[in-house]
Design a protein around this motif. Structure first.
Motif, PDB file in Angstrom:
ATOM      1  N   TRP A  11      40.925  11.592  -5.428  1.00  0.00           N
ATOM      2  CA  TRP A  11      40.451  11.301  -4.077  1.00  0.00           C
ATOM      3  C   TRP A  11      39.529  12.380  -3.547  1.00  0.00           C
ATOM      4  O   TRP A  11      38.819  12.169  -2.560  1.00  0.00           O
ATOM      5  N   SER A  28      40.722   7.294   1.583  1.00  0.00           N
ATOM      6  CA  SER A  28      41.776   8.258   1.819  1.00  0.00           C
ATOM      7  C   SER A  28      41.811   8.620   3.291  1.00  0.00           C
ATOM      8  O   SER A  28      40.814   8.516   3.979  1.00  0.00           O
ATOM      9  N   LEU A  77      47.534  11.648  -2.945  1.00  0.00           N
ATOM     10  CA  LEU A  77      46.437  12.587  -2.706  1.00  0.00           C
ATOM     11  C   LEU A  77      46.671  13.890  -3.462  1.00  0.00           C
ATOM     12  O   LEU A  77      47.818  14.312  -3.628  1.00  0.00           O
TER      13      LEU A  77
END
Length: 142
Positions: A11, A28, A77
């Motif tokens: 991400w 994200s 993430l």
């Protein structure tokens, strides 16, 4: 539940809020780099729960945390806190590690065994496949 979690995505290489997961949920998350590791994990859980609620059309469906995180592993993430592991997802983690070893050329088992493992894996649910199609351009983190 799939036999292995979908691959994590990098991400850090994409613009924040560039993927539409739901009409009111972009990924994200905005300013995710400023979040603590625990907040990053919470953002993944929130997104996963939102997607699951939309898929099940029920506000009563409350899956376990480990189910949410493992089912939507591709949303994790970088730098997120570690997530809970109970007995259910451990086999999925071992299977995932086997896939990583195959991808990195570290698996010493015969090619036919590797091929059998890859053929035996259960396809993802329809909703996850749709989301994975949206993020297909984002590099996989191995």
């Amino acid at each position: 539940m799939p036999l292995f979690p979908s691959a994590k995505r990098d991400w850090a290489t994409v613009e924040e809020e560039s993927v539409v997961l739901l009409p009111n949920l972009l990924w994200s998350s905005k300013d995710w780099r400023r979040l603590t590791p625990d907040q990053r994990l919470l953002a993944v859980e929130f997104a996963s729960m939102s997607i699951t609620q939309g898929e099940q059309h029920s506000s009563l469906f409350l899956p376990e945390r480990s189910f949410l995180i493992h089912s939507f592993h591709f949303l994790v993430l970088p730098g997120s806190a570690g997530f809970p592991l109970d007995n259910k997802p451990k086999a999925r983690i071992y299977t995932c590690q086997s896939l990583v070893d195959i991808a990195n050329g570290k698996d010493q088992s015969p090619f036919t065994h590797q091929d059998d493992l890859l053929k035996a894996l259960t396809p993802l649910s329809k909703i996850s496949s749709t989301l994975l199609d949206k993020i297909n351009h984002i590099p996989v983190r191995i």
